[in-house]
Design a protein around this motif. Structure first.
Motif, mmCIF file in Angstrom:
data_model
loop_
_atom_site.group_PDB
_atom_site.id
_atom_site.type_symbol
_atom_site.label_atom_id
_atom_site.label_comp_id
_atom_site.label_asym_id
_atom_site.label_seq_id
_atom_site.Cartn_x
_atom_site.Cartn_y
_atom_site.Cartn_z
ATOM 1 N N LEU A 13 -16.507 -29.657 2.964
ATOM 2 C CA LEU A 13 -17.101 -28.349 3.264
ATOM 3 C C LEU A 13 -16.592 -27.790 4.587
ATOM 4 O O LEU A 13 -16.284 -26.597 4.696
ATOM 5 C CB LEU A 13 -18.625 -28.458 3.320
ATOM 6 N N ASN A 112 -23.461 -18.843 8.585
ATOM 7 C CA ASN A 112 -22.513 -19.441 7.652
ATOM 8 C C ASN A 112 -23.269 -20.108 6.494
ATOM 9 O O ASN A 112 -24.115 -20.964 6.718
ATOM 10 C CB ASN A 112 -21.662 -20.487 8.391
ATOM 11 N N LYS A 114 -22.432 -22.389 4.621
ATOM 12 C CA LYS A 114 -22.244 -23.844 4.629
ATOM 13 C C LYS A 114 -23.407 -24.542 5.325
ATOM 14 O O LYS A 114 -23.791 -25.652 4.949
ATOM 15 C CB LYS A 114 -20.945 -24.224 5.345
#
Length: 191
Positions: A13, A112, A114
């Motif tokens: 990731l 973000n 992620k």
């Protein structure tokens, strides 16, 4: 999840192109590895600002307030589009400084997508005995990957034609950020 699976998932990731990595690459291209290194605290603080509350309360809060997830995605998409436009307009002269600030890196990392995966899926609950070792490993990987992206950006300046390559990299990064923004909005509209 085994420790190896955790490390592999986090590394995959973190290495994937995204808004924060794009900024770190541009900082490296425009200001060298030193510019990227100066931004490490901002990136790490951004991830921790989002991840730590999510590990404690995230799943429960998002279940109670599903609109919070939608709002976060819309704000993230708007911010990423703002970055794309700024990056497109940035001069292609590496001598003008990095143009990437700690504040931009911090806010971009907080927003973000992620970070949601790290906080809600990959990191164990704080009560788990593996929480601190995995959080420490995560922090180390964030710094290593950020410097890799900064180094990649710096490579664009090697040899003759560095400013031309920098402009091309900036334009490609701008287009990529616009695609990420549109993808986030599309996901919100489909939900």
């Amino acid at each position: 999840m085994t420790y190896f699976a955790f490390l592999s998932a986090v590394l995959a990731l973190l290495l994937a192109p995204g808004p924060t990595n794009t900024l770190m690459g541009i900082a490296g291209a425009r200001g060298g590895l030193g510019a990227s290194a100066k931004l490490l605290p901002a990136e790490l603080a951004g991830y921790l600002t989002t991840i730590l509350p999510l590990t404690w309360l995230g799943a429960e809060l998002l279940a109670r307030f599903p609109s919070a997830s939608v709002s976060l995605k819309v704000v993230a998409a708007a911010w990423v589009m703002f970055l794309a436009v700024r990056l497109w307009r940035m001069p292609g002269d590496a001598q003008n400084g990095s143009g990437v600030t700690a504040g931009r890196v911090y806010l971009t990392t907080v927003l973000n997508p992620k970070a949601l995966i790290f906080g809600l899926v990959l990191l164990p609950a704080p009560a788990d005995s593996q929480f601190l070792p995995r959080l420490g490993a995560f922090c180390i990987m964030v710094m290593v990957v950020a410097m890799l992206w900064g180094g990649f950006g710096r490579l664009t300046q090697a040899g003759d034609g560095g400013n031309r390559r920098l402009m091309l990299v900036q334009r490609a990064a701008s287009i990529w950020l616009a695609v990420v923004s549109v993808t986030l909005i599309t996901g919100v509209l489909r939900a």
